[in-house]
Design an enzyme around this catalytic site. Structure first.
Site, short mmCIF file in Angstrom:
data_model
loop_
_atom_site.label_atom_id
_atom_site.label_comp_id
_atom_site.label_asym_id
_atom_site.label_seq_id
_atom_site.Cartn_x
_atom_site.Cartn_y
_atom_site.Cartn_z
N LYS A 15 0.84 -1.21 0.00
CA LYS A 15 0.00 0.00 0.00
C LYS A 15 0.88 1.26 0.00
CE LYS A 15 -2.11 -1.29 3.84
NZ LYS A 15 -1.44 -2.61 4.08
N ARG A 90 -9.67 -0.07 9.03
CA ARG A 90 -9.22 -1.44 9.28
C ARG A 90 -10.25 -2.25 10.04
NH1 ARG A 90 -3.19 -0.25 8.87
NH2 ARG A 90 -2.16 -2.21 9.26
N ARG A 124 11.57 -5.48 4.93
CA ARG A 124 11.26 -4.05 4.69
C ARG A 124 12.25 -3.14 5.40
NH1 ARG A 124 5.25 -1.99 5.42
NH2 ARG A 124 5.42 -3.05 7.43
N ARG A 152 11.50 -1.11 10.91
CA ARG A 152 10.45 -0.79 11.88
C ARG A 152 10.47 -1.78 13.03
NH1 ARG A 152 4.95 -0.02 8.57
NH2 ARG A 152 4.20 -1.25 10.32
N ARG A 163 -0.10 -9.53 13.47
CA ARG A 163 -0.73 -8.55 12.57
C ARG A 163 -1.56 -9.24 11.50
NH1 ARG A 163 4.63 -5.46 11.32
NH2 ARG A 163 3.46 -4.36 9.73
#
Ligand code: ADP
Ligand code: ADP
Length: 204
Positions: A15, A90, A124, A152, A163
């Protein structure tokens, strides 16, 4: 307010990666609740403090906090022609609250199987200076940037599993909810970054 677009999909679907180009094409500013929450945590605000425990555990931050954050953000002048929501809504509750404040004209759902998600999230990296998102394998940072990229704190394999569970239990039902309203546009996100971008652009 003119129509807003929702970028929808599991964590790591791409996204944030695709948002810049969509903003460029549509002129709608990107509104990422994840980025807003991380800023609040970094600034050490009360809201950041409350959100951090949930984020670190890979759980959704309570709806009341998120809806407050979004309502305030949408009062900005740059939101008057609609925005590009990234990572929001969400939950069905968030989507219902959103309906009261803006009109959503399309929901771009980036679909990626769970098997690909873990590798994407764990690899990531982010450039703290520009916010640009990289991946150690799929989008390696240029050499001069590679020394400063950060990971992160919630991008660990363990947290990703929580998650993903949160996504399947609380967020995925929104796809049907938007589909019934005729707003859902499904995009195969399990292709190279460029291909996904072209596929989205062709649907805008
Ligand atoms: P999201 O915002 O949905 O959580 P990101 O845009 O941050 O996802 O992407 C997650 C990771 O996967 C990043 O490291 C990004 O570079 C990488 N990525 C994004 N799209 C693709 C793709 N189509 N193929 C391979 N890797 C991708
Ligand atoms: P990703 O796309 O990789 O899941 P985000 O940056 O969108 O990451 O979100 C990071 C974390 O921030 C989420 O795991 C969750 O704790 C919190 N968060 C972000 N957006 C929302 C939202 N709309 N509702 C509840 N929690 C959220």
């Amino acid at each position: 307010m003119a129509g807003s677009i929702v970028l929808f999909g599991p964590p790591g679907a791409g996204k944030g990666t695709q948002a810049g180009k969509i903003s460029e094409i549509t002129g709608k500013p990107q509104v990422s609740t994840g980025d807003m929450l991380r800023s609040a945590v970094a600034e050490g605000t009360q809201l950041g403090h409350e959100a951090k425990t949930f984020m670190d555990a890979g759980l959704l931050v309570p709806d009341s906090i998120i809806i407050g954050l979004i309502s305030e953000r949408l009062r900005n002048d740059d939101a008057s022609n609609g925005v590009l929501f990234d990572g929001f809504p969400r939950t069905i509750h968030q989507a219902e609250a959103l309906e009261e404040i803006v009109s959503v004209t399309s929901v771009i759902s980036i679909e990626v199987p769970d098997e690909s998600i873990i590798e994407r999230i764990v690899g990531r990296r982010m450039d703290p200076e520009t916010g640009e998102i990289y991946h150690i394998k799929f989008k390696p940072p240029p050499e001069e940037i590679s020394l400063r990229v950060i990971q992160r704190r919630d991008d660990t394999e363990e947290t990703v599993r929580s998650r993903l569970t949160a996504y399947h239990e609380q967020t995925a039902p929104l796809a049907d909810w938007y589909s019934e309203k005729g707003l859902l546009v499904r995009i195969d996100g399990d292709m190279p970054i460029e291909e996904v971008g072209k596929s989205i652009a062709s649907k805008l």
